[in-house]
Design an enzyme around this catalytic site. Structure first.
Site, short mmCIF file in Angstrom:
data_model
loop_
_atom_site.label_atom_id
_atom_site.label_comp_id
_atom_site.label_asym_id
_atom_site.label_seq_id
_atom_site.Cartn_x
_atom_site.Cartn_y
_atom_site.Cartn_z
CE LYS A 285 24.77 102.01 20.82
NZ LYS A 285 24.25 100.65 21.13
CE1 TYR B 114 25.45 101.02 26.61
CE2 TYR B 114 27.55 100.56 25.57
CZ TYR B 114 26.25 101.00 25.49
OH TYR B 114 25.72 101.39 24.28
CG ASN C 110 21.76 99.49 18.67
OD1 ASN C 110 22.81 100.07 18.88
ND2 ASN C 110 20.92 99.16 19.64
CG HIS D 70 23.09 104.77 24.48
ND1 HIS D 70 22.63 103.66 25.16
CD2 HIS D 70 23.09 105.80 25.37
CE1 HIS D 70 22.40 104.02 26.42
NE2 HIS D 70 22.66 105.31 26.57
CD GLU E 34 22.91 106.95 29.70
OE1 GLU E 34 22.46 107.56 28.70
OE2 GLU E 34 22.71 105.74 29.90
P1 CMP Z 1 21.98 100.55 23.93
O1 CMP Z 1 20.74 101.34 23.88
O2 CMP Z 1 23.26 101.26 23.65
O3 CMP Z 1 22.12 99.84 25.37
C1 CMP Z 1 22.82 98.66 25.58
C2 CMP Z 1 23.19 97.97 24.29
O4 CMP Z 1 23.48 96.61 24.40
C3 CMP Z 1 22.04 98.03 23.33
O5 CMP Z 1 21.86 99.35 22.87
C4 CMP Z 1 22.49 97.01 22.27
O6 CMP Z 1 23.25 97.59 21.23
C5 CMP Z 1 23.40 96.07 23.07
N1 CMP Z 1 22.90 94.70 23.12
C6 CMP Z 1 23.55 93.62 22.66
N2 CMP Z 1 22.84 92.51 22.87
C7 CMP Z 1 21.70 92.88 23.49
C8 CMP Z 1 20.56 92.17 23.95
N3 CMP Z 1 20.45 90.83 23.84
N4 CMP Z 1 19.57 92.89 24.53
C9 CMP Z 1 19.68 94.23 24.69
N5 CMP Z 1 20.75 94.96 24.25
C10 CMP Z 1 21.74 94.27 23.65
#
Ligand code: CMP
Length: 136
Positions: free
Chosen positions: A12, A52, A115, A118, A129
């Site tokens: 990311k 998403y 984070n 993904h 995906e």
């Molecule tokens: P990802 O695995 O990319 O999938 C969706 C993303 O939403 C997740 O990682 C997080 O970075 C983001 N996100 C932000 N807020 C939340 C939340 N409360 N719960 C889960 N995902 C979140």
């Protein structure tokens, strides 16, 4: 029995901009993942919204899509036995604060949004995906 799978991984914007891409790719390779394909791209907001779309009812959807389209990302097809589950284990919990020691999100993640990586959450979504980024 053999269960060779492919999964979609994204490094990311927060990790790309901190020049962590090579270090993160090495984490995958060290665990036996083969990077079958990779490319560095920057998404438009509407493309991030499409990617998403499973999260479109969530309160964090708009911020999530703005964030994913805020800078370059690296998308990869990873291959390994049980790749979907193995990648999720290596990434760790979505929130880096809750991720286990040794996981990518624990090591590199800044927050639940930033984070660093993904990964597809199921084999069905991995196919969707992978097609999203590599069907051409
Ligand atoms: P990802 O695995 O990319 O999938 C969706 C993303 O939403 C997740 O990682 C997080 O970075 C983001 N996100 C932000 N807020 C939340 C939340 N409360 N719960 C889960 N995902 C979140």
């Amino acid at each position: 029995m053999s269960n060779l799978e492919q999964t979609l991984s994204i490094i990311k914007p927060d990790a790309v901009e901190r020049n962590l891409s090579e270090e993160i790719k090495q984490e995958f390779k060290n665990k036996g993942f083969i990077i079958l394909k990779e490319k560095k791209i920057k998404l438009e907001k509407d493309e991030a919204e499409k990617f998403y779309q499973v999260h479109q009812t969530k309160p964090f959807y708009n911020d999530l899509c703005s964030y994913l389209s805020s800078g370059p990302i690296i998308v990869m097809i990873l291959e390994k036995e049980n790749a979907v589950l193995e990648n999720r284990k290596l990434m760790g919990a979505t929130d880096p604060e809750k991720a286990e020691e040794g996981t990518i999100r624990k090591k590199f993640g800044i927050s639940i949004d930033k984070n660093s990586v993904h990964g597809s959450d199921s084999q069905d979504n991995a196919k969707i995906e992978i097609d999203f980024f590599f069907k051409d």
